[in-house]
Scaffold this motif. Structure first.
Motif, PDB file in Angstrom:
ATOM      1  N   PHE A 134       0.866  -1.165   0.000  1.00 31.47           N
ATOM      2  CA  PHE A 134       0.000   0.000   0.000  1.00 31.47           C
ATOM      3  C   PHE A 134       0.908   1.222   0.000  1.00 31.47           C
ATOM      4  CE2 PHE A 134      -2.722  -3.332   1.432  1.00 31.47           C
ATOM      5  CZ  PHE A 134      -3.972  -3.013   0.930  1.00 31.47           C
ATOM      6  N   VAL A 135       0.837   1.993  -1.065  1.00 35.21           N
ATOM      7  CA  VAL A 135       1.704   3.155  -1.232  1.00 35.21           C
ATOM      8  C   VAL A 135       0.890   4.403  -0.886  1.00 35.21           C
ATOM      9  CG1 VAL A 135       3.137   4.466  -2.834  1.00 35.21           C
ATOM     10  CG2 VAL A 135       2.989   1.966  -3.045  1.00 35.21           C
ATOM     11  N   TYR A 136       1.378   5.121   0.128  1.00 29.69           N
ATOM     12  CA  TYR A 136       0.705   6.332   0.594  1.00 29.69           C
ATOM     13  C   TYR A 136       1.435   7.544   0.016  1.00 29.69           C
ATOM     14  CZ  TYR A 136      -1.833   3.399   3.846  1.00 29.69           C
ATOM     15  OH  TYR A 136      -2.651   2.452   4.383  1.00 29.69           O
ATOM     16  N   PRO A 137       0.696   8.542  -0.460  1.00 33.29           N
ATOM     17  CA  PRO A 137       1.316   9.701  -1.099  1.00 33.29           C
ATOM     18  C   PRO A 137       1.908  10.693  -0.102  1.00 33.29           C
ATOM     19  CG  PRO A 137      -1.045   9.985  -1.080  1.00 33.29           C
ATOM     20  CD  PRO A 137      -0.764   8.626  -0.488  1.00 33.29           C
TER      21      PRO A 137
ATOM     22  N   ASP B 234      -9.596   6.885  -3.531  1.00 32.34           N
ATOM     23  CA  ASP B 234      -9.860   8.325  -3.609  1.00 32.34           C
ATOM     24  C   ASP B 234      -8.885   9.159  -2.788  1.00 32.34           C
ATOM     25  OD1 ASP B 234     -11.981   7.902  -5.321  1.00 32.34           O
ATOM     26  OD2 ASP B 234     -13.499   7.978  -3.737  1.00 32.34           O
ATOM     27  N   ASN B 235      -8.314   8.583  -1.725  1.00 28.26           N
ATOM     28  CA  ASN B 235      -7.385   9.338  -0.881  1.00 28.26           C
ATOM     29  C   ASN B 235      -5.960   9.329  -1.432  1.00 28.26           C
ATOM     30  OD1 ASN B 235      -6.650   6.729  -0.345  1.00 28.26           O
ATOM     31  ND2 ASN B 235      -6.854   6.880   1.873  1.00 28.26           N
ATOM     32  N   GLY B 236      -5.759   8.755  -2.612  1.00 30.97           N
ATOM     33  CA  GLY B 236      -4.445   8.749  -3.244  1.00 30.97           C
ATOM     34  C   GLY B 236      -3.621   7.509  -2.961  1.00 30.97           C
ATOM     35  N   VAL B 237      -4.086   6.633  -2.089  1.00 26.73           N
ATOM     36  CA  VAL B 237      -3.355   5.402  -1.773  1.00 26.73           C
ATOM     37  C   VAL B 237      -3.466   4.449  -2.952  1.00 26.73           C
ATOM     38  CG1 VAL B 237      -3.297   3.378  -0.253  1.00 26.73           C
ATOM     39  CG2 VAL B 237      -3.676   5.651   0.708  1.00 26.73           C
ATOM     40  N   ALA B 238      -2.356   3.784  -3.258  1.00 30.98           N
ATOM     41  CA  ALA B 238      -2.330   2.761  -4.310  1.00 30.98           C
ATOM     42  C   ALA B 238      -2.039   1.408  -3.661  1.00 30.98           C
ATOM     43  CB  ALA B 238      -1.248   3.084  -5.332  1.00 30.98           C
ATOM     44  N   HIS B 239      -2.853   0.414  -4.020  1.00 32.23           N
ATOM     45  CA  HIS B 239      -2.648  -0.962  -3.548  1.00 32.23           C
ATOM     46  C   HIS B 239      -2.071  -1.739  -4.722  1.00 32.23           C
ATOM     47  CE1 HIS B 239      -4.639  -5.076  -2.526  1.00 32.23           C
ATOM     48  NE2 HIS B 239      -3.353  -5.064  -2.220  1.00 32.23           N
ATOM     49  N   LEU B 240      -0.826  -2.177  -4.565  1.00 33.95           N
ATOM     50  CA  LEU B 240      -0.125  -2.915  -5.611  1.00 33.95           C
ATOM     51  C   LEU B 240       0.057  -4.354  -5.158  1.00 33.95           C
ATOM     52  CD1 LEU B 240       2.668  -0.266  -6.249  1.00 33.95           C
ATOM     53  CD2 LEU B 240       0.474  -0.488  -7.433  1.00 33.95           C
ATOM     54  N   THR B 241      -0.272  -5.288  -6.040  1.00 36.10           N
ATOM     55  CA  THR B 241      -0.110  -6.708  -5.732  1.00 36.10           C
ATOM     56  C   THR B 241       0.942  -7.272  -6.676  1.00 36.10           C
ATOM     57  OG1 THR B 241      -2.437  -6.868  -5.125  1.00 36.10           O
ATOM     58  CG2 THR B 241      -1.273  -8.933  -5.555  1.00 36.10           C
TER      59      THR B 241
END
Length: 89
Positions: free
Chosen positions: A45-48, A76-83
């Protein structure tokens, strides 16, 4: 599991259960599992937010690994979930 880290015991445990094993929040344990080839799927989980400091998931001098991107989801909050999964082939 109780006691210290034992890659062989974890391997046996993985083989004995149906489904997956989930670990959250222990970078030290995850780094050891990655180094021992015990991670089949990695969710990041990448937080901006850029702090400029902090613990690294992949420490300096670690062997190069090239996981395969299996999925991504943006929130919507800018977090990206990468698998990521282990590379095939």
């Amino acid at each position: 599991m109780l006691g210290g880290y034992d890659a062989d015991a974890i391997r046996k445990f993985k083989e004995s259960v149906d489904g997956g094993i989930y670990i959250s929040g222990s970078g030290t344990l995850v780094r050891a599992l990655i180094a021992d080839g015990l991670v089949d799927e990695l969710h990041l989980f990448v937080y901006p937010v850029a702090l400029g400091t902090g613990a690294r998931l992949f420490p300096e001098g670690a062997p190069r690994t090239t996981p395969a991107l299996a999925g991504c989801q943006g929130f919507d909050n800018g977090v990206a979930h990468l698998t990521y999964t282990r590379p095939t082939g």
